[in-house]
Design an enzyme around this catalytic site. Structure first.
Site, PDB file in Angstrom:
ATOM      1  N   PHE A 271      -1.817  63.834  96.056  1.00 61.20           N
ATOM      2  CA  PHE A 271      -0.237  64.185  95.527  1.00 61.20           C
ATOM      3  C   PHE A 271      -1.531  64.792  94.395  1.00 61.20           C
ATOM      4  CE2 PHE A 271       2.199  60.809  95.920  1.00 61.20           C
ATOM      5  CZ  PHE A 271       3.766  61.062  96.662  1.00 61.20           C
TER       6      PHE A 271
ATOM      7  N   SER B 230      11.085  63.078  86.180  1.00 63.19           N
ATOM      8  CA  SER B 230      10.786  62.698  84.983  1.00 63.19           C
ATOM      9  C   SER B 230       9.870  63.792  84.433  1.00 63.19           C
ATOM     10  CB  SER B 230      10.214  61.290  85.202  1.00 63.19           C
ATOM     11  OG  SER B 230       9.331  60.476  84.738  1.00 63.19           O
TER      12      SER B 230
ATOM     13  N   ALA C  39      15.669  58.931 101.967  1.00 66.56           N
ATOM     14  CA  ALA C  39      14.901  60.312 100.876  1.00 66.56           C
ATOM     15  C   ALA C  39      13.449  61.135 101.661  1.00 66.56           C
ATOM     16  CB  ALA C  39      14.560  59.746  99.332  1.00 66.56           C
TER      17      ALA C  39
ATOM     18  N   ARG D 266      -0.345  69.663  78.219  1.00 66.69           N
ATOM     19  CA  ARG D 266       0.225  69.091  79.052  1.00 66.69           C
ATOM     20  C   ARG D 266      -0.179  68.831  80.254  1.00 66.69           C
ATOM     21  NH1 ARG D 266       1.137  67.900  74.545  1.00 66.69           N
ATOM     22  NH2 ARG D 266       3.015  67.224  73.557  1.00 66.69           N
ATOM     23  N   GLU D 267      -0.575  67.465  81.113  1.00 68.15           N
ATOM     24  CA  GLU D 267      -0.630  67.180  82.193  1.00 68.15           C
ATOM     25  C   GLU D 267       0.624  67.294  83.192  1.00 68.15           C
ATOM     26  OE1 GLU D 267      -2.704  65.967  80.282  1.00 68.15           O
ATOM     27  OE2 GLU D 267      -4.088  67.297  80.310  1.00 68.15           O
TER      28      GLU D 267
ATOM     29  N   ARG E 199       4.409  66.841  93.171  1.00 69.95           N
ATOM     30  CA  ARG E 199       4.458  66.310  94.129  1.00 69.95           C
ATOM     31  C   ARG E 199       4.972  67.034  95.205  1.00 69.95           C
ATOM     32  NH1 ARG E 199       7.015  60.499  94.852  1.00 69.95           N
ATOM     33  NH2 ARG E 199       8.034  61.691  96.772  1.00 69.95           N
TER      34      ARG E 199
ATOM     35  N   GLU F 269       2.536  58.440 108.413  1.00 67.51           N
ATOM     36  CA  GLU F 269       2.547  58.824 107.336  1.00 67.51           C
ATOM     37  C   GLU F 269       2.544  56.957 106.514  1.00 67.51           C
ATOM     38  OE1 GLU F 269       5.927  60.993 106.560  1.00 67.51           O
ATOM     39  OE2 GLU F 269       5.620  62.484 107.246  1.00 67.51           O
TER      40      GLU F 269
ATOM     41  N   GLY G 170       9.243  64.963  81.601  1.00 69.58           N
ATOM     42  CA  GLY G 170       8.738  64.507  80.865  1.00 69.58           C
ATOM     43  C   GLY G 170       7.265  65.084  81.183  1.00 69.58           C
TER      44      GLY G 170
END
Length: 212
Positions: free
Chosen positions: A19, A132, A95, A41-42, A46, A161, A134
């Site tokens: 990632f 997410s 997914a 900010r970090e 992904r 994978e 944030g």
């Protein structure tokens, strides 16, 4: 507020592995007027993903997958708020990550075959979800797919994978019990099952007899 109400002063990538982490320095307009001071900010990069809840109206059953999740393992190891026997093998919807050149719908159909051995006949959009926001850029596109689950089962996944995915077929009523009991903890799966429960009767009537 609009996208143009943000100014990116600097962007760097301090980590580039499986990632990626990007570091932004930004400022944005304030609700009371004017601009904020620059701040850093970090952001966890992904990619973006598709989630698809598979439903067989003839069997009135949902098709899930179960697999090990490193994030769940880390979460369970970092707090005592979980039950001691709660497992990092999570029950989830099918997914997959959206690769360059793919649409969310194409990923839904591809992953249904790769992870569950099911071919989607009809695909219905559920919702777009920022997982997410944030600290993560990921957008998840959720769908419900009409399938024939009469032969669904077994172990699936791609070796390169490191996937080890078990197919789980359960009656819709049992999935609703899992929702209420807290067995389902994967956020997008919870959203999808809530959506499905509200439309269960309609989908069963509309899709019955059409997947075979």
């Amino acid at each position: 507020m609009k996208r143009t109400d943000v100014t990116v002063i600097d962007k760097a990538r301090p980590f580039d592995g499986y990632f990626k982490i990007d570091r932004y320095t930004v400022r944005h307009r304030l609700f009371e007027g004017g601009w904020s001071e620059p701040f850093t900010r970090e952001v966890f990069e992904r990619g973006h993903a598709t989630v698809v809840l598979l439903y067989d109206a003839d069997l009135d059953s949902l098709v899930f997958v179960e697999q090990f999740r490193i994030g769940a393992h880390a979460a369970l190891s970092s707090t005592s708020w979980w039950e001691p026997d709660f497992s990092p093998w999570l029950v989830e919807c099918v997914a997959g990550i959206i690769d360059e050149g793919e649409t969310p719908e194409q990923v839904a159909r591809r992953e249904a075959v790769e992870e569950a051995g099911c071919e989607i006949r009809e695909l219905m959009p559920i919702q777009r979800v920022m997982a997410s926001p944030g600290g993560c850029s990921e957008t998840v596109f959720a769908f419900c797919g009409q399938v024939d689950a009469s032969k669904a089962g077994g172990i699936h996944g791609l070796d390169h994978e490191h996937e080890d995915i078990r197919v789980v077929v359960v009656p819709a009523a049992e999935a609703f019990e899992w929702l209420e009991s807290g067995r389902l903890v994967h956020s997008i799966t919870i959203i999808a099952v809530h959506w499905f429960r509200q439309r269960h009767r309609h989908l069963r009537a509309a899709w019955r007899g059409k997947a075979r």
